[in-house]
Design a protein around this motif. Structure first.
Motif, short mmCIF file in Angstrom:
data_model
loop_
_atom_site.label_atom_id
_atom_site.label_comp_id
_atom_site.label_asym_id
_atom_site.label_seq_id
_atom_site.Cartn_x
_atom_site.Cartn_y
_atom_site.Cartn_z
N ARG A 294 5.46 30.27 24.38
CA ARG A 294 6.45 29.25 24.03
C ARG A 294 7.67 29.87 23.35
O ARG A 294 8.81 29.48 23.58
CB ARG A 294 5.81 28.18 23.15
N LEU A 295 7.40 30.83 22.44
CA LEU A 295 8.50 31.48 21.73
C LEU A 295 9.42 32.23 22.69
O LEU A 295 10.65 32.24 22.52
CB LEU A 295 7.94 32.45 20.68
N GLN A 296 8.82 32.89 23.69
CA GLN A 296 9.64 33.61 24.67
C GLN A 296 10.54 32.66 25.46
O GLN A 296 11.71 32.94 25.72
CB GLN A 296 8.75 34.40 25.62
N ASP A 297 9.95 31.50 25.86
CA ASP A 297 10.75 30.51 26.59
C ASP A 297 11.91 30.00 25.74
O ASP A 297 13.04 29.86 26.22
CB ASP A 297 9.86 29.34 27.01
N GLN A 298 11.59 29.73 24.48
CA GLN A 298 12.65 29.25 23.58
C GLN A 298 13.72 30.31 23.36
O GLN A 298 14.91 30.02 23.26
CB GLN A 298 12.03 28.83 22.25
N SER A 299 13.26 31.58 23.28
CA SER A 299 14.21 32.67 23.06
C SER A 299 15.19 32.79 24.22
O SER A 299 16.39 33.03 24.02
CB SER A 299 13.45 33.98 22.86
N LEU A 300 14.70 32.63 25.45
CA LEU A 300 15.58 32.71 26.62
C LEU A 300 16.64 31.61 26.60
O LEU A 300 17.80 31.83 26.97
CB LEU A 300 14.74 32.61 27.89
N LYS A 301 16.21 30.42 26.20
CA LYS A 301 17.16 29.30 26.16
C LYS A 301 18.22 29.51 25.08
O LYS A 301 19.40 29.24 25.27
CB LYS A 301 16.41 27.99 25.90
N LYS A 302 17.73 30.04 23.92
CA LYS A 302 18.66 30.21 22.80
C LYS A 302 19.68 31.35 23.04
O LYS A 302 20.79 31.32 22.51
CB LYS A 302 17.87 30.50 21.53
N SER A 303 19.26 32.36 23.84
CA SER A 303 20.15 33.51 24.05
C SER A 303 21.47 33.12 24.72
O SER A 303 22.49 33.78 24.55
CB SER A 303 19.44 34.57 24.88
N ARG A 304 21.48 32.05 25.48
CA ARG A 304 22.68 31.62 26.20
C ARG A 304 23.77 31.10 25.26
O ARG A 304 24.95 31.12 25.59
CB ARG A 304 22.32 30.53 27.20
N ILE A 305 23.32 30.58 24.13
CA ILE A 305 24.33 30.00 23.24
C ILE A 305 24.57 30.87 22.00
O ILE A 305 25.34 30.48 21.12
CB ILE A 305 23.91 28.59 22.80
N ILE A 306 23.88 32.06 21.96
CA ILE A 306 24.02 32.90 20.77
C ILE A 306 25.47 33.37 20.60
O ILE A 306 26.01 33.37 19.49
CB ILE A 306 23.08 34.12 20.86
N VAL A 307 26.10 33.76 21.71
CA VAL A 307 27.47 34.27 21.63
C VAL A 307 28.41 33.19 21.10
O VAL A 307 29.23 33.42 20.19
CB VAL A 307 27.95 34.78 23.01
N LEU A 308 28.28 31.97 21.67
CA LEU A 308 29.12 30.87 21.22
C LEU A 308 28.88 30.56 19.74
O LEU A 308 29.82 30.32 18.98
CB LEU A 308 28.85 29.63 22.07
#
Length: 734
Positions: free
Chosen positions: A299-313
């Motif tokens: 679950r943490l890996q899935d969440q990490s992938l989703k969060k990485s898209r908005i990290i830059v913003l």
């Protein structure tokens, strides 16, 4: 291990030889024996937890039936459970309880088995051979009375072994001669190994090495072919010691190695048996935890992938916000410096105010405690002397003056108790307890205790209890009874020529929680709407301008505070001239298994008519007269001393069965006096007879060595029940 040590617990069949009790409403002997059988079955299966639970139920039934035979059997099963998992101190405690009840019967076989069990634990577990041999000898006496030749042989074998272990070969000689004489006709597979080992030990002692060697080898041979390996371990050890003694160190070491191999095998087998169930559960839990970890990581890996898209913003946005915050924080720092200076000053003032409030609270508690003590002490004298006058001068029984004096003293005592109670609640010193009780019994007891008040105003009390309410509930029955007592007595006081109803209805059940609604209805004078919010305040008494109703004005305040501890509230409906209804709901637990665990032991009434010697340590002359009169009236011998020093002196030259100790005495108080008595090794029961509140002195009383506390004024019946129980318990332990 000693021969047949565990076998002695399974003797419930002995009870079948005793006279059957007359059938009553109490549990029958057959019912108790069935419960005992279940406990024994679990014990054989090594399910000690279930065996303890069931044997305690059997104990409760036996105590209710007052069957000393079965009480002893139940205690013996409990003791054996503790013995099996090496809780030897607890095993000894319950074996002794079993023996105390067995000694009240004529069942010599029962006494024999329990004495033998105690001998085994003391000799072979605690290594207290002298005490263990004493129990063996008692067991031997009972075996001879019953002409149980097999048991006589077995106990002689154990006594011989115990004496040999401590090198007392002369003392062991008569018992050793007996087992040699009767060996052929009475030995069996379980005793033959030990018999040969003891012969080896004996001939080693008298330096007949050839015979010693022969017997040790035979013991080892029998042990190897036999089923019981624990006695083989002892044979290896004793033979190794013999070889070492004669200088054959190589073979001595060889047999030590064999001992260790067998010991490790037995230990591992027992360890595996005990750990099998627990290990399986642990492995299952560990497996579940590993699966849980894998799922969480996924679950943490899935969440990490989703969060990485908005990290830059988020980083860009955070940077902008950070710059804005820096500017804002700079301005806030300057502002906070000024504000902090003001807050520091305000905090100092608050700390001072808090300290003053705490000091005031302590002073208030000390003041209430002191005043209550100073009032109770003379009240004890007033109540006691009034009772003495009424008993010694029957012609004064109708005296209005004497009755008024007694009533006034009782009233003043009630006021003191109410003030103490409300103070304890306000300081959060009351914690609700869990007791098993019968709702119907508690309510009817309150009804009966208030019958005098109902008769005074020509009222009738009616009790209506919902049949769906479980017979046994768990909760704080003392506080519940106090709530009910205050409300019912209040209703009776303000009702004349009417009726008071106590109603209990089961309104909801959630799991084990039973929501019970209580109503106290009366047909009395009623309460005006304008006064209904006032009646729960301290010292408020509505309606006293019309008629002088005695009371402290604290009863309903205490009711409201106690219901708050239960997590409940109280409501009322009332109209002038039409009566009043008080309603509240309390949640009680219903759990049969928990009920059985709470009731571990039923108190047995140990009171008796035996003459006992009582020492009273009291500095107040009036209280000396009252206490001595109460004690001597009940055919007890009473000696009075004025202070702790006099108590120490008289206890050096004279024995007493119990000491009644005042606490607040000059020169040396009751706590210090008790400590000095205990330092002298005096075990006499000491009861604190004091005007202090019990909760204030309990901890210090226990640490000083005081056995119980009675608050003055007291009921004489309660006093004698407590001192009789303590005296009998001390004599049984001694």
């Amino acid at each position: 291990m000693p021969v047949n040590r565990i076998l002695f617990v399974f003797f419930w069949m002995i009870c079948l030889g005793q006279p059957v009790l007359a059938k009553t409403e109490l549990p029958s002997e057959d019912e108790i024996l069935k419960t005992t059988n279940v406990a024994l079955k679990y014990l054989k299966e090594s399910d000690f937890e279930k065996s303890l639970i069931v044997s305690r139920v059997a104990l409760q039934q036996a105590l209710m039936a007052k069957n000393n035979n079965l009480i002893a059997v139940s205690y013996n099963i409990i003791a054996t459970n503790y013995n099996e998992f090496s809780e030897f101190d607890k095993a000894i405690f319950y074996y002794k309880k079993a023996l105390s009840f067995a000694n009240k019967t004529t069942n010599n076989v029962l006494k024999n088995r329990i004495n033998n069990n105690l001998g085994n634990v003391y000799c072979f577990e605690k290594k207290l051979y002298k005490k263990g041999i004493e129990y063996y000898i008692k067991s031997l006496e009972y075996s001879k009375k019953e002409k149980d030749t097999a048991l006589v042989y077995l106990i002689n074998l154990n006594i011989t072994w115990a004496y040999f272990d401590i090198d007392e070969f002369k003392l062991a000689q008569p018992y050793f001669d007996y087992i040699k004489e009767h060996h052929k006709e009475r030995s069996n597979e379980s005793t033959i190994v030990v018999f040969n080992m003891l012969n080896g030990m004996y001939y080693s002692h008298i330096k007949d090495n050839a015979k010693a060697h022969s017997y040790f080898i035979e013991a080892i041979r029998r042990g190897i072919t036999g089923a019981e390996k624990s006695d083989l371990l002892y044979s290896y050890i004793e033979y190794s010691m013999f070889l070492d003694k004669i200088g054959d160190h190589k073979n001595a070491y060889k047999y030590i190695i064999k001992h260790n191999e067998i010991n490790e095998k037995i230990y591992n087998e027992e360890k595996l048996k005990k750990a099998e169930r627990a290990g399986f559960n642990l492995e299952l839990d560990e497996y579940k935890r590993q699966i849980g970890k894998i799922e969480i990581e996924k679950r943490l890996q899935d969440q990490s992938l989703k969060k990485s898209r908005i990290i830059v913003l988020l980083f860009i946005l955070t940077s902008c916000i950070f710059l804005i915050l820096i500017v804002t924080l700079y301005k806030n720092v300057i502002f906070k410096k000024k504000s902090n200076a003001k807050l520091l000053f305000a905090n100092e003032e608050l700390i001072k105010a808090k300290e003053q409030a705490e000091e005031a609270s302590v002073l208030k508690t000390q003041f209430i405690s002191t005043i209550s003590h100073e009032l109770r002490t003379p009240l004890y004298g007033v109540v006691g002397i009034t009772n003495m006058l009424l008993e010694e001068h029957k012609e004064l029984a109708r005296s209005q003056h004497l009755s008024s004096l007694k009533f006034s003293a009782r009233y003043l005592l009630s006021l003191v108790n109410d003030i103490l109670q409300i103070n304890k609640i306000e300081e959060n010193k009351i914690v609700l307890e869990s007791w098993t009780f019968n709702m119907s019994d508690e309510i009817n007891m309150i009804k009966n205790s208030l019958s005098f008040l109902s008769q005074k105003n020509n009222n009738q009390i009616t009790v209506i209890i919902d049949p769906d309410i479980p017979e046994y509930l768990i909760g704080d029955k003392l506080r519940f009874s106090q709530v009910l007592m205050n409300l019912v007595s209040n209703a009776l006081k303000f009702t004349k020529n009417g009726e008071v109803n106590i109603i209990a209805n089961l309104v909801e059940v959630i799991g084990k929680a039973n929501f019970i609604e209580f109503q106290i209805k009366d047909t009395g004078m009623g309460i005006a709407v304008i006064d209904q919010d006032k009646i729960f305040e301290k010292f408020v008494q509505v309606g006293r301008n019309e008629e002088d109703y005695q009371g402290t004005g604290l009863g309903l305040t205490i009711v409201k505070r106690l219901l708050g501890l239960f997590g409940s509230t109280i409501s009322l409906e009332s109209n002038i001239g039409k009566g009043t209804i008080f309603t509240f709901t309390i949640v009680f637990e219903h759990d049969l298994e928990k009920t059985k665990s709470i009731i571990n032991e039923i108190q047995v009434d140990l009171t008796c008519n035996q003459m006992f010697k009582v020492l009273v340590v009291e500095d107040n002359l009036i209280n000396q007269i009252v206490t001595k009169k109460i004690i001597e009236k009940n055919n007890y011998s009473c000696t009075v001393v004025d202070d702790g020093y006099a108590a120490l002196e008289i206890l050096d030259i004279e024995d007493f069965d119990v000491v009644l100790m005042d606490i607040n005495m000059p020169m040396m108080n009751g706590f210090e006096t008790t400590r000095k008595i205990r330092l002298k090794g005096i075990k006499t029961p000491i009861v604190a007879l004091t005007a202090f509140d019990k909760d204030e002195i309990t901890d210090e009383a226990i640490s000083a060595g005081i056995n119980d506390i009675i608050i003055k004024p007291f009921e004489s019946v309660k006093l004698f029940k407590i001192i009789n129980c303590l005296i009998v318990e001390t004599k049984n332990v001694g």
